[in-house]
Scaffold this motif. Structure first.
Motif, PDB file in Angstrom:
ATOM      1  N   MET A  70     -55.664  -2.289 -68.696  1.00 51.24           N
ATOM      2  CA  MET A  70     -56.794  -1.577 -69.304  1.00 51.24           C
ATOM      3  C   MET A  70     -57.244  -0.379 -68.475  1.00 51.24           C
ATOM      4  O   MET A  70     -58.010   0.453 -68.951  1.00 51.24           O
ATOM      5  CB  MET A  70     -57.973  -2.528 -69.544  1.00 51.24           C
ATOM      6  N   TYR A  71     -56.759  -0.279 -67.226  1.00 50.96           N
ATOM      7  CA  TYR A  71     -57.134   0.830 -66.353  1.00 50.96           C
ATOM      8  C   TYR A  71     -56.182   2.021 -66.480  1.00 50.96           C
ATOM      9  O   TYR A  71     -56.395   3.048 -65.842  1.00 50.96           O
ATOM     10  CB  TYR A  71     -57.163   0.358 -64.893  1.00 50.96           C
ATOM     11  N   GLY A  72     -55.126   1.864 -67.262  1.00 53.06           N
ATOM     12  CA  GLY A  72     -54.084   2.886 -67.308  1.00 53.06           C
ATOM     13  C   GLY A  72     -54.384   4.046 -68.245  1.00 53.06           C
ATOM     14  O   GLY A  72     -55.489   4.168 -68.794  1.00 53.06           O
ATOM     15  N   LEU A  73     -53.397   4.897 -68.428  1.00 56.21           N
ATOM     16  CA  LEU A  73     -53.533   6.036 -69.340  1.00 56.21           C
ATOM     17  C   LEU A  73     -53.413   5.549 -70.787  1.00 56.21           C
ATOM     18  O   LEU A  73     -52.646   4.635 -71.082  1.00 56.21           O
ATOM     19  CB  LEU A  73     -52.429   7.066 -69.055  1.00 56.21           C
TER      20      LEU A  73
ATOM     21  N   ILE B  76     -64.393   2.613 -67.837  1.00 60.26           N
ATOM     22  CA  ILE B  76     -63.139   2.855 -67.122  1.00 60.26           C
ATOM     23  C   ILE B  76     -62.738   4.318 -67.257  1.00 60.26           C
ATOM     24  O   ILE B  76     -62.819   4.886 -68.352  1.00 60.26           O
ATOM     25  CB  ILE B  76     -62.031   1.932 -67.669  1.00 60.26           C
TER      26      ILE B  76
ATOM     27  N   ASN C  95     -48.568   3.403 -66.046  1.00 59.23           N
ATOM     28  CA  ASN C  95     -49.605   2.388 -66.261  1.00 59.23           C
ATOM     29  C   ASN C  95     -50.321   2.763 -67.548  1.00 59.23           C
ATOM     30  O   ASN C  95     -50.902   3.855 -67.645  1.00 59.23           O
ATOM     31  CB  ASN C  95     -50.575   2.354 -65.079  1.00 59.23           C
TER      32      ASN C  95
ATOM     33  N   PRO D 154     -59.550   6.388 -67.231  1.00 59.65           N
ATOM     34  CA  PRO D 154     -58.105   6.136 -67.297  1.00 59.65           C
ATOM     35  C   PRO D 154     -57.363   6.790 -66.132  1.00 59.65           C
ATOM     36  O   PRO D 154     -57.653   7.930 -65.780  1.00 59.65           O
ATOM     37  CB  PRO D 154     -57.706   6.776 -68.631  1.00 59.65           C
ATOM     38  N   SER D 155     -56.423   6.061 -65.533  1.00 64.82           N
ATOM     39  CA  SER D 155     -55.713   6.549 -64.344  1.00 64.82           C
ATOM     40  C   SER D 155     -54.221   6.305 -64.453  1.00 64.82           C
ATOM     41  O   SER D 155     -53.791   5.263 -64.981  1.00 64.82           O
ATOM     42  CB  SER D 155     -56.146   5.784 -63.087  1.00 64.82           C
TER      43      SER D 155
END
Lengths: 175, 175
Positions: free
Chosen positions: A87-90, B163, A125, B165-166
């Motif tokens: 859920m933290y990804g792009l 969040i 990610n 996004p990263s």
């Protein structure tokens, strides 16, 4: 061309969670992956998958006991892009065009205990919304998006039973 | 226009299956539904959903204790199309154009114990592949298809955390 997609499950809860594991395996199979890598302790699901293949076709496989880091390293060696779901990804909608160009992928399904290094070893990610929901749902949407819906039309070879789609009720035939 | 989509769960196993229930609720919330109808016995999930709303925003609701037949009847009265998810139904890719025209929907998530009448009271019986997999995955793909991916871009009001996004790692900010 049919893509070669494999799934790796990492960082599951310590409490056994067989139902979630079974969903992940069956979703991988139904939506076009060729295999899923699991930990040794999860071998109970293998019989379920063999039974599903016998009844509904195809040769989807569970691969047991490879450490996650080796699975990722070997995937990269054979040219797979490694896509870690988090859920933290792009946002998936921002990277899906790139992913559709790849013919060989390893999709990593994380969990609450996923090691931080997975974020760094992954090529992508990717988030299916930045909201908490379900690794089963995230895997389904990512498989669906990467294959552009083509996976829904796939047929499975050598099945014992086959469903005839119906507007009402259940129609199943034996092959 | 934002569609009004509700979810109804019918025919769950007799053995309690809280993990699957929680996944269904969170997927409904994250992918754009406004509420889910559950049986009284499933009230344990309500606290989880309130906590998720407080932390991550929005006002998704679980509605407890309405018999499934009444939920379907009232949905039809207010002009909702009733879409029942079942591996025996018509392929989602063949009916999705019709479903996208509807602004008010009730998605019925069945299970092994779904009463046969659900098939007859539904306006659409829809399959996400004719293969056995997961009601969580089927719900996710149908919500995603009906909303044409728009649900992925949605923001949730009044969240405590958000969040960012990263490409790598985890970035969370407090609002």
């Amino acid at each position: 061309m049919q893509k070669s997609i494999r799934v790796l499950r990492v960082g599951q809860r310590y409490v056994r969670d067989d139902r979630t594991l079974t969903h992940l395996c069956l979703v991988s199979r139904a939506l076009g992956a060729e295999s899923i890598y699991l930990e040794d302790a999860e071998k109970d699901v293998v019989g379920t998958l063999e039974e599903v293949n016998r009844t509904w076709g195809g040769d989807f496989k569970a691969v047991l006991g490879s450490p996650w880091r080796r699975v990722i390293q070997e995937a990269k060696k054979e040219g797979r892009k490694v896509v870690h779901l988090t859920m933290y990804g792009l946002p998936i909608q921002e990277v899906v065009e790139d992913l559709r160009k790849e013919n060989r992928l390893l999709i990593v399904v994380g969990g609450p205990k996923v090691p931080g290094k997975v974020y760094h070893e992954a090529d992508y990610n990717v988030a299916v919304t930045p909201q908490p929901h379900s690794e089963i749902a995230a895997l389904a949407i990512v498989l669906h998006e990467i294959q552009n819906g083509e996976e829904l039309k796939r047929t499975f070879q050598k099945s014992r039973l086959r469903i005839l789609p119906s507007a009402r009720g259940k129609r199943v035939v034996e092959n």
